[in-house]
Design an enzyme around this catalytic site. Structure first.
Site, PDB file in Angstrom:
ATOM      1  CB  THR A  65      -0.810   0.094   1.569  1.00 13.68           C
ATOM      2  OG1 THR A  65      -1.653  -0.879   1.482  1.00 13.68           O
ATOM      3  CG2 THR A  65      -1.552   1.061   1.654  1.00 13.68           C
ATOM      4  CG  ASP A  68       0.662  14.057  10.393  1.00 13.80           C
ATOM      5  OD1 ASP A  68       0.249  15.490  10.022  1.00 13.80           O
ATOM      6  OD2 ASP A  68       0.904  13.605  10.574  1.00 13.80           O
ATOM      7  CD  GLN A  80       9.276   3.808   2.295  1.00 13.15           C
ATOM      8  OE1 GLN A  80       9.368   2.615   1.091  1.00 13.15           O
ATOM      9  NE2 GLN A  80      10.035   4.175   2.485  1.00 13.15           N
ATOM     10  CE  LYS A 117       1.439   3.218  10.992  1.00 11.35           C
ATOM     11  NZ  LYS A 117       0.699   4.837  11.322  1.00 11.35           N
ATOM     12  CB  VAL A 132       7.398   9.777   8.566  1.00 16.11           C
ATOM     13  CG1 VAL A 132       8.545  10.291   9.796  1.00 16.11           C
ATOM     14  CG2 VAL A 132       6.656  10.880   7.782  1.00 16.11           C
ATOM     15  CG  PHE A 133       5.857   6.874  12.078  1.00 15.32           C
ATOM     16  CD1 PHE A 133       6.462   7.421  13.112  1.00 15.32           C
ATOM     17  CD2 PHE A 133       5.206   7.683  11.905  1.00 15.32           C
ATOM     18  CE1 PHE A 133       6.704   8.883  13.680  1.00 15.32           C
ATOM     19  CE2 PHE A 133       4.904   9.184  12.080  1.00 15.32           C
ATOM     20  CZ  PHE A 133       5.652   9.401  13.318  1.00 15.32           C
TER      21      PHE A 133
END
Length: 1008
Positions: free
Chosen positions: A694, A816, A696, A718, A698-699
């Site tokens: 799916t 965010d 990528q 994830k 930041v984490f």
């Protein structure tokens, strides 16, 4: 014959028009035969016209009645003049004497019947019948059968005992007042008794009849508008005793001041009075009759005769009214002037039927002042048997005494309702009886009672007493005034009809029914009560509607498959006025969301296409320029959120290859940056079969997999980056997700559901529900530079506010929120807030100028002020704008630029807020003027522009609507969205709209 005629009074109300004609003949017994024949030829046409009028209107349709009614009075004016003169000249004819023997017989019969009724009435009174049925019963008892005789006799008050003996001798002219009164008595009797014969009357007499009916309508007219009323009252006043004059002046003053608009309301309440206590009216009309007759003045007599025959006509409607005590006042709403003519009459009764409780109240009130007066009079008034002169004096004294009392009583609000009811019953019992023979009167109550018919009667009687020559001029004058009035009546009727559109016949009075103007001191007060009561009733009605709506929503929220109906026209206002519990609001919104999901499973693309069509003009004209103005940081080239990354570009980078192809990858699970190297086809935790990549972040990176342990249910896994900081962040996200899921077991609050977590090759893996796209991708695919349909934006905003609500309940800041972190299902109807990697507890809000993605960063973060849930609200506002327009609201290149853009929309930031900012010096000087830092386009160096004032220059509404040609319903919603955004995007977080307020906003509550 007499026996046969008695039932005819009861059974043939439709004969009454003709009957009234006949009664006038009898009344005008004085007219000599030869005179009547002379006139016969002169008035032949008129006569036939008049007769045919009555025949026509017996059964004609309401439209015909209406039409004819409009023109009738115009043509009658001149006739009336002639008729009035003629009637002056006429003497009494002995023609009717032959009938008087029959009359005497009939009178005896009537008296017996009346005695029986009186006993009945007494029983009812003693039994204190206070029920509605009791009232209705009493109405029936004093109903149409008796009305003719009862009311006529009552009209002629105390002389009823001498009636039978005097009937024969009454036709000669006598100058003394008592004899004229007696004559009127016998005449009225004749009239009522011989209704059935009346059609046979001779020509000359018929002409007189016409005159009579005409002048009657004139008289009625007289009593219609307060201003006119006051005129005739002034004249009457001339002949009254000074005290009477003073009193009637007060009354007239009261009545005159409101003039025509109040006349309407007065007439309303008067007509109500008339309906409820016919007795009162009769007494009033009786007075009118007496008043207008003087021995000297034949003209006055003829006028009276006319008024009487009209009164007789009015009896049928009154009887109807009595039988139906609860009738809607609404029909009486328009000015009493409205329908005087017979054509109106038949239309009235059906209307009367529909009395709402509110209206019933009103009518009760309007009735009660009269009833009260009657009671007070009863106790105070001297015996009725005084000589006329003495009676006049005592009456004036009484009136003096009564005036303040009436005023006191007339405020209907002060009287308890049951009191009014009982009084009304009493007056109903009493009044029919009191009009009968003296014997019965004695049995039922003291003669005193007879005195106190109504305030109207009281004020009229002086007029009756004044038989001076002045009276003659007055008669003449009032006649001409009536003619004038009849002219203006049509216009007024038209006006009032246009005002009261709902009911053509509202406020109409049957012919002969008089508006009881003299009780205006009561009625004026009442006007306001009626309006206030309407208001209260309206408020009550709305409250009931609101409750019904809330009930609906409760049931719907409980049943997750059902959805909210679209009835509530303005749930926002209704919820606010109720100040509903937050749970009510949330349930309602949740139900709304479910409905949207059900209704729009396959319509998302269609609605977006529809919006594209609306925007065609704008796109053709200047879409290329706009792209330059708002740089897209999510362009295709470097979009890490592109839908499927197993593309050629990514394969070249070695991502997504089946690990079987390259055995060397087996030990090298993690790349240099700590991301897990995804291999399509591998199985994670022995159950999740990876079939797609799916994206990528930041984490982490995210893969699609099927859960072999759950019948190949699709999930999103994830995989957190493998370094210490990222693991720590991943565990924090796991904690927040668990907290949110536990707080929302029913999944109503649109935060992403976490199924479970595990470790794979030292990477923390979180297993989520599968969702197809994020809103950034949706916008790119469907609404690039155009945005989504307002329906979708409304539903998404509801869901986002619900997510914010849950976050606040759990004391979590997402920090965010942006389209990239909002996922939607396949049908694009349900969204979920995801990516809690930046989330924090509200108490742990570290002041950092780079929290939240820049375009969605709230101004308090930029200036380094403490922050709370308001930062997420700001981000949602920016996101909603972007969803509807397809453009970023504040595409700032730096924090300073972000502040400038925000102030371009909302004006300069409040100094109070600036002072609290840790980083204020980066953006504001010592005088708190904004320092706008921009790069000079020529020198490419930074230059600082100090701006002491910043005026809002950005037009949010224009940006939202753009060049769309919106239908009205959508335009309304866009205006509501603009209003919502204005409240969300307040620079000062203290003034920003709260989540509950946002959920109650019209944009959220009102459906499209």
């Amino acid at each position: 014959m007499a026996a046969a005629e008695a039932p005819s009074l009861r059974e043939q109300p439709e004969m009454e028009d003709a009957n009234s004609e006949k009664s006038v003949n009898e009344e005008n017994g004085e007219v000599s035969e030869d005179q009547s024949q002379n006139k016969h030829s002169r008035h032949k046409k008129k006569k036939h016209k008049h007769r045919s009028k009555h025949k026509k209107h017996k059964h004609s349709s309401e439209e015909d009645k209406d039409r004819k009614h409009k023109h009738k009075h115009k043509h009658k004016k001149h006739k009336r003049k002639e008729v009035a003169d003629a009637s002056d000249k006429e003497g009494m004819s002995p023609a009717k004497r032959t009938k008087l023997d029959d009359l005497a017989l009939l009178e005896d019969l009537e008296k017996q019947r009346a005695l029986i009724k009186a006993e009945l009435d007494n029983e009812l009174m003693e039994g204190k019948v206070q029920s509605g049925m009791g009232l209705i019963l009493q109405g029936y008892e004093s109903g149409s059968e008796e009305e003719g005789e009862i009311h006529e006799k009552a009209r002629n008050g105390n002389r009823s005992s001498t009636r039978s003996s005097s009937t024969k001798g009454k036709l000669e002219l006598v100058d003394n007042k008592n004899s004229t009164k007696k004559r009127s008595k016998s005449r009225s009797k004749e009239r009522t008794r011989h209704r059935s014969d009346k059609k046979k009357s001779k020509g000359g007499v018929e002409i007189v009849k016409e005159k009579a009916t005409r002048s009657k309508s004139k008289e009625r007219k007289k009593s219609k508008s307060p201003s006119k009323r006051s005129k005739s009252q002034d004249e009457a006043r001339k002949s009254k005793s000074p005290t009477l004059r003073r009193r009637s002046q007060e009354k007239v003053g009261k009545a005159r001041s409101p003039v025509d608009d109040k006349a309407k309301v007065e007439d309303k309440s008067k007509a109500k009075d008339r309906k409820k206590s016919p007795v009162i009216n009769e007494s009033r009309s009786r007075d009118r009759g007496k008043k207008s007759r003087s021995p000297v003045d034949l003209r006055g007599k003829s006028k009276d005769r006319r008024s009487r025959s009209k009164e007789r006509k009015s009896k049928r409607p009154e009887a109807d009214k009595e039988k139906k005590p609860v009738k809607s006042p609404s029909k009486d709403a328009s000015s009493g002037k409205e329908n005087r003519s017979p054509s109106r009459r038949p239309g009235r009764s059906p209307k009367r039927r529909s009395l709402s409780p509110k209206q019933r109240d009103k009518s009760r009130r309007s009735r009660s002042p009269l009833v009260n007066d009657r009671r007070s009079k009863q106790s105070k008034s001297p015996s009725r048997t005084l000589s006329p002169g003495r009676r006049a004096k005592s009456r004036s004294l009484e009136r003096k005494r009564r005036e303040p009392e009436r005023r006191r009583l007339s405020s209907p609000r002060t009287r308890p309702r049951d009191d009014i009811l009982s009084r009304r019953e009493r007056s109903k019992d009493a009044s029919p009886i009191s009009r009968w023979s003296p014997a019965r009167r004695r049995a039922s109550r003291s003669p005193v009672r007879r005195r106190s018919r109504s305030p109207l009667r009281r004020s009229r009687s002086p007029r009756r007493r004044s038989r001076s020559p002045r009276r003659r001029d007055r008669g003449r004058r009032s006649r001409s005034r009536l003619r004038r009035r009849s002219r203006s009546r049509g216009g007024r009727r038209r006006r009032s009809r246009s005002k009261v559109k709902e009911d053509k016949f509202k406020g109409s009075l049957s012919e002969g029914m008089k508006v009881e103007q003299e009780s205006s001191s009561d009625d004026n007060l009442e006007d306001f009560d009626v309006e206030e009561e309407d208001e209260e009733a309206l408020i009550e009605q709305r409250r009931i509607q609101r409750q019904a709506i809330v009930q609906k929503y409760k049931y719907l929220a409980d049943d997750s498959n059902l959805s909210v109906p679209s009835e509530p026209s303005s749930p926002q206002s209704s919820t606010r006025s109720r100040s509903p519990s937050p749970d009510d609001i949330l349930e309602r919104v949740a139900a709304d969301v479910k409905e949207y999901e059900r209704e729009n499973v396959d319509t998302f693309e269609a609605s977006v296409k529809a919006k594209h069509n609306l925007m065609a003009v704008e796109q053709n004209n200047g879409s290329s320029q706009k792209k330059l103005l708002a740089p897209d940081m999510f362009t295709e080239s470097d979009d890490m959120f592109a839908a499927y990354f197993d593309s050629a570009r990514l394969r070249a980078a070695g991502i997504g290859k089946d690990f079987k192809e390259n055995p060397n990858l087996r030990d090298n699970w993690t790349d240099a940056e700590g991301y897990y190297r995804v291999n399509i086809g591998e199985v994670l935790d022995k159950r999740y079969n990876v079939y797609g990549y799916t994206g990528q972040g930041v984490f982490s990176n995210v893969v699609r997999a099927r859960d072999n342990a759950r019948a190949n249910q699709e999930v999103a896994v994830k995989i957190i980056r493998n370094n210490e900081l990222m693991q720590k962040t991943g565990l924090k996200e796991l904690e927040f997700l668990k907290k949110l899921n536990d707080a929302d077991p029913d999944d109503k609050f649109h935060c992403l559901r976490l199924f479970r977590h595990f470790y794979h090759k030292q990477h923390l893996c979180l297993v989520f529900e599968p969702l197809s796209m994020n809103l950034r991708e949706v916008l790119k695919k469907y609404g690039k530079d155009v945005g989504l349909h307002i329906k979708a934006v409304r539903s998404y905003s509801q869901q986002l506010f619900l997510a914010l609500k849950l976050l606040k309940r759990c004391n979590i800041l997402h920090a965010d929120i942006k389209p990239d972190n909002i996922l939607v299902n396949e049908s694009k109807t349900i969204l979920k807030l995801c990516d809690f990697g930046s989330a924090s507890h509200v108490a742990d809000n570290d002041i950092t100028p780079y929290l939240v993605s820049r375009f969605y960063r709230a101004p308090e973060i930029i200036i380094g002020k403490s922050y709370d849930y308001g930062i997420d609200m700001w981000s949602v506002g920016c996101t909603l704008y972007e969803l509807y327009t397809g453009k970023i609201l504040f595409p700032g290149k730096t924090n300073n630029h972000m502040l400038k853009l925000a102030m371009d929309l909302k004006g300069k930031m409040p100094n109070k807020m600036i002072r609290k900012g840790v980083f204020k010096d980066q953006h504001f000087d010592q005088n708190l003027n904004f320092m706008y830092i921009e790069v000079d386009k020529v020198t490419e160096r930074e230059k600082v522009t100090v701006m002491s004032t910043i005026n809002p220059t950005k037009d949010l509404l224009a940006d939202l609507i753009g060049c769309q040609r919106l239908p009205e319903d959508q335009r309304k919603k866009v205006h509501q969205l603009k209003d919502l955004l204005d409240q969300i995007l307040m620079l000062d977080p203290a003034k920003r709209i709260s989540i509950n307020q946002a959920l109650q906003h019209a944009f959220i509550q009102e459906k499209i």
